[in-house]
Design a protein around this motif. Structure first.
Motif: not given
Length: 344
Positions: A169-170, A185-187, A199-200, A247-249
């Protein structure tokens, strides 16, 4: 005078044992007979004696939900509310009541669960979270209690669990930003002791690696599942000399904190920063702008966990069904990530 099983059986034209089987959801009772008997119960105002039934069957027809330690996190995050709604809905359909337990620390959590199980108040437990080296899971597993984990256990991969493929999913969320041309790209992660955070994070890193993109430690920020964590992360990112463009949150509620901070600083989403989040709670579609989010099927996670636990209780840990249930996910693309970096 109180209505008895014999009264119900006489009016329904069945034996008292049939009424008892209806009450225990016995699989050999037809849907028609069950419906007929339950209608008679309603007409007569019959209510089963739960304590007496428990003594005979050695079950309570009750399950426990173990809440996370942080009440602030629980009641400010729609994820847990929707999860509990799914659990309660299926439990009710199967004739089970739901109790709730929590503790300020791991010792109190174990004591609370122990009181409920050993005091014959519940038949099993649903854990709403998955921590690394979790003593609550140790206690339940080592003592042979019925329980199901919403998440993934690193200690006991063979326990009953209901989860998403959080790595994939991530990965999908990160690749979506990459497909728009983003290279920085940030997380924003969750607490490091939670397996879902691990996991993400892995999915995010795998997507960067597979696309040949750079990973910088300063582009990864840990926090809690709270708006304030997103707000602080946003302040940190926007002050970097080489800040991310996407960004992925880890959670929608965290994203709301990011949106609030960006609005205060007069930055625009998605023009200045693209966002992709997780959980797809109802408010994600109503935010400004609407959030792109991974729908993880929150209600189905809770509903399935309840079903799996009750199956385990009724079948006494039957080994014939799958131990780990995976709920599918899908990316809901909305305005917060509908902007290609090539347009800048």
């Amino acid at each position: 005078m109180a209505v008895t099983i014999k009264d119900v059986a006489k009016k329904a034209g069945v034996s008292p044992s049939t009424v008892s089987r209806v009450l225990s959801n016995h699989p050999r009772i037809s849907a028609e007979t069950s419906r007929k008997v339950k209608d008679i119960m309603d007409q007569l105002g019959y209510h089963p004696n739960i304590m007496a039934k428990s003594l005979v069957s050695k079950t309570t027809n009750s399950i426990c939900i173990m809440l996370p330690k942080s009440a602030e996190e629980l009641f400010s995050n729609f994820f847990f509310m929707e999860l509990i709604r799914g659990i309660v809905t299926q439990a009710s359909r199967l004739g089970y009541d739901v109790l709730i337990s929590s503790g300020a620390n791991e010792k109190e959590e174990i004591e609370g669960v122990s009181r409920l199980i050993n005091g014959r108040r519940v038949d099993g437990v649903i854990l709403l979270y998955s921590r690394k080296d979790d003593p609550v899971i140790d206690f339940l597993h080592e003592n042979g209690h019925h329980f199901v984990l919403i998440g993934r256990s690193e200690q006991y991969p063979d326990i009953l669990s209901v989860d998403n493929d959080n790595v994939q999913a991530s990965y999908d969320a990160t690749k979506h930003l990459i497909s728009l041309g983003h290279e920085r790209i940030g997380f924003v992660s969750g607490p490091p002791d939670l397996v879902v955070s691990k996991d993400r994070l892995k999915g995010y890193l795998d997507a960067l690696h597979d696309s040949g993109l750079e990973m910088r430690p300063e582009w990864i920020v840990e926090g809690e599942f709270l708006q304030d964590s997103g707000y602080r992360a946003m302040s940190f990112f926007m002050n970097l000399p080489n800040r991310p463009t996407g960004i992925v949150l880890i959670d929608d509620v965290v994203s709301f904190g990011v949106l609030r901070g960006l609005h205060e600083l007069k930055y625009k989403v998605p023009e200045d920063l693209c966002l992709v989040s997780f959980n797809n709670i109802p408010l994600s579609e109503l935010s400004t702008p609407p959030l792109s989010s991974i729908d993880i099927g929150i209600y189905n996670l809770g509903y399935t966990a309840s079903q799996v636990l009750i199956q385990s209780i009724q079948n006494n840990n039957d080994k014939s069904y799958q131990k780990r249930q995976i709920i599918p996910h899908r990316l809901m693309v909305r305005e917060s990530s509908m902007y290609s970096i090539s347009k800048k």
